[in-house]
Motif scaffolding. Sequence first.
Motif, short mmCIF file in Angstrom:
data_model
loop_
_atom_site.label_atom_id
_atom_site.label_comp_id
_atom_site.label_asym_id
_atom_site.label_seq_id
_atom_site.Cartn_x
_atom_site.Cartn_y
_atom_site.Cartn_z
N HIS A 10 10.26 -7.49 -2.10
CA HIS A 10 10.13 -6.61 -3.13
C HIS A 10 8.62 -6.09 -3.06
O HIS A 10 8.12 -4.99 -3.22
CB HIS A 10 10.30 -7.06 -4.68
CG HIS A 10 10.08 -6.33 -5.82
ND1 HIS A 10 10.04 -4.72 -5.79
CD2 HIS A 10 9.87 -6.31 -7.06
CE1 HIS A 10 9.77 -4.12 -6.67
NE2 HIS A 10 9.51 -5.26 -7.55
N SER A 11 7.97 -7.18 -2.75
CA SER A 11 6.37 -6.97 -2.69
C SER A 11 5.99 -5.93 -1.36
O SER A 11 5.03 -5.38 -1.45
CB SER A 11 5.51 -8.32 -2.82
OG SER A 11 5.86 -8.89 -1.48
N LEU A 12 6.89 -6.00 -0.51
CA LEU A 12 6.70 -5.11 0.67
C LEU A 12 6.64 -3.78 0.33
O LEU A 12 6.01 -2.83 0.86
CB LEU A 12 7.66 -5.46 1.72
CG LEU A 12 7.44 -6.85 2.51
CD1 LEU A 12 8.52 -7.11 3.37
CD2 LEU A 12 6.13 -7.08 3.21
N GLY A 13 7.28 -3.50 -0.72
CA GLY A 13 7.53 -1.87 -0.93
C GLY A 13 6.60 -1.49 -2.13
O GLY A 13 6.42 -0.49 -2.63
N SER A 14 5.71 -2.52 -2.66
CA SER A 14 4.70 -2.28 -3.68
C SER A 14 3.57 -1.25 -2.95
O SER A 14 3.07 -1.30 -1.93
CB SER A 14 3.97 -3.57 -4.17
OG SER A 14 3.12 -4.02 -3.12
N PRO A 15 2.73 -0.69 -3.94
CA PRO A 15 1.69 0.16 -3.28
C PRO A 15 0.58 -0.33 -2.61
O PRO A 15 -0.14 0.01 -1.84
CB PRO A 15 1.15 1.04 -4.70
CG PRO A 15 2.25 0.65 -5.69
CD PRO A 15 3.09 -0.38 -5.25
N SER A 16 0.39 -1.96 -3.25
CA SER A 16 -0.62 -2.47 -2.39
C SER A 16 -0.52 -3.18 -1.05
O SER A 16 -1.19 -4.03 -0.47
CB SER A 16 -1.01 -3.61 -3.42
OG SER A 16 -0.20 -4.74 -3.80
N ALA A 17 0.69 -3.25 -0.77
CA ALA A 17 1.46 -3.72 0.63
C ALA A 17 0.62 -3.36 1.88
O ALA A 17 0.12 -4.23 2.63
CB ALA A 17 2.99 -3.49 0.71
N PRO A 18 0.08 -1.97 2.03
CA PRO A 18 -0.48 -1.67 3.23
C PRO A 18 -2.08 -2.33 3.13
O PRO A 18 -2.45 -2.89 4.10
CB PRO A 18 -0.57 -0.30 3.06
CG PRO A 18 0.45 0.18 2.34
CD PRO A 18 0.58 -0.83 1.46
N TRP A 19 -2.59 -2.42 2.06
CA TRP A 19 -3.91 -3.11 1.85
C TRP A 19 -3.80 -4.48 2.20
O TRP A 19 -4.70 -5.04 2.86
CB TRP A 19 -4.53 -2.68 0.54
CG TRP A 19 -4.74 -1.51 0.33
CD1 TRP A 19 -4.03 -0.37 -0.35
CD2 TRP A 19 -5.99 -0.53 1.24
NE1 TRP A 19 -4.98 0.93 -0.06
CE2 TRP A 19 -5.91 0.77 0.74
CE3 TRP A 19 -7.06 -0.92 1.89
CZ2 TRP A 19 -6.81 1.73 1.14
CZ3 TRP A 19 -7.65 -0.06 2.55
CH2 TRP A 19 -7.83 1.14 1.95
N THR A 20 -2.90 -5.16 1.78
CA THR A 20 -2.54 -6.72 1.93
C THR A 20 -2.50 -6.76 3.24
O THR A 20 -3.16 -7.97 3.81
CB THR A 20 -1.41 -7.29 1.05
OG1 THR A 20 -1.77 -7.01 -0.36
CG2 THR A 20 -1.35 -8.66 1.36
N ALA A 21 -1.76 -5.99 4.18
CA ALA A 21 -1.59 -6.13 5.44
C ALA A 21 -2.86 -6.01 6.30
O ALA A 21 -3.01 -6.74 7.26
CB ALA A 21 -0.42 -5.24 5.87
#
Length: 167
Positions: A10-21
Amino acid sequence: MDRAVAEFFHSLGSPSAPWTALVIAAAAVFLVYMLKSGMLAVKTDKIMLGKEAAEKEQVVLRRQVEHIQMTINGTFSAIPRHPKFDEWRTRFVLEKVIDEFVNLCMFNHLDTNDYYIHLKQNAIWAIVQKYIWNELYQSDSFRSYVDTVVRELIIDLVNIRKVYGKY
């Protein structure tokens, strides 16, 4: 466990996922840089990472290859001669044997147990038999000579690793 996996996806679809990656990728690149530069080293009883480990491994490999070349080239004078002895064919076979021993060192799986040594004796004997034609080099006494050289060289290579590769 299933809930944790579900939350992860579910967190992979969150808006902050690209920044986390991006942060994770940057941290991995920085960690590799620190290991290669020698600013960071990881040392456990099973593994050692960092610049010092790479330098030690280079020293071990250099010493092993140097010893292989010295030992195998030194056997040239002990090889039995016959009327049609071909010095260049012999040197070619010795180079093939050197190449095989260098490969053993590069894979770093040298061992002194009898079964391992037996397997490597067979491998070296197969190389010798592939390139020779005279029955003098197919005799049991020559096989015994080759086996002895291989056994002693493997033991020496393991000892070189122990002496120069102390971690």
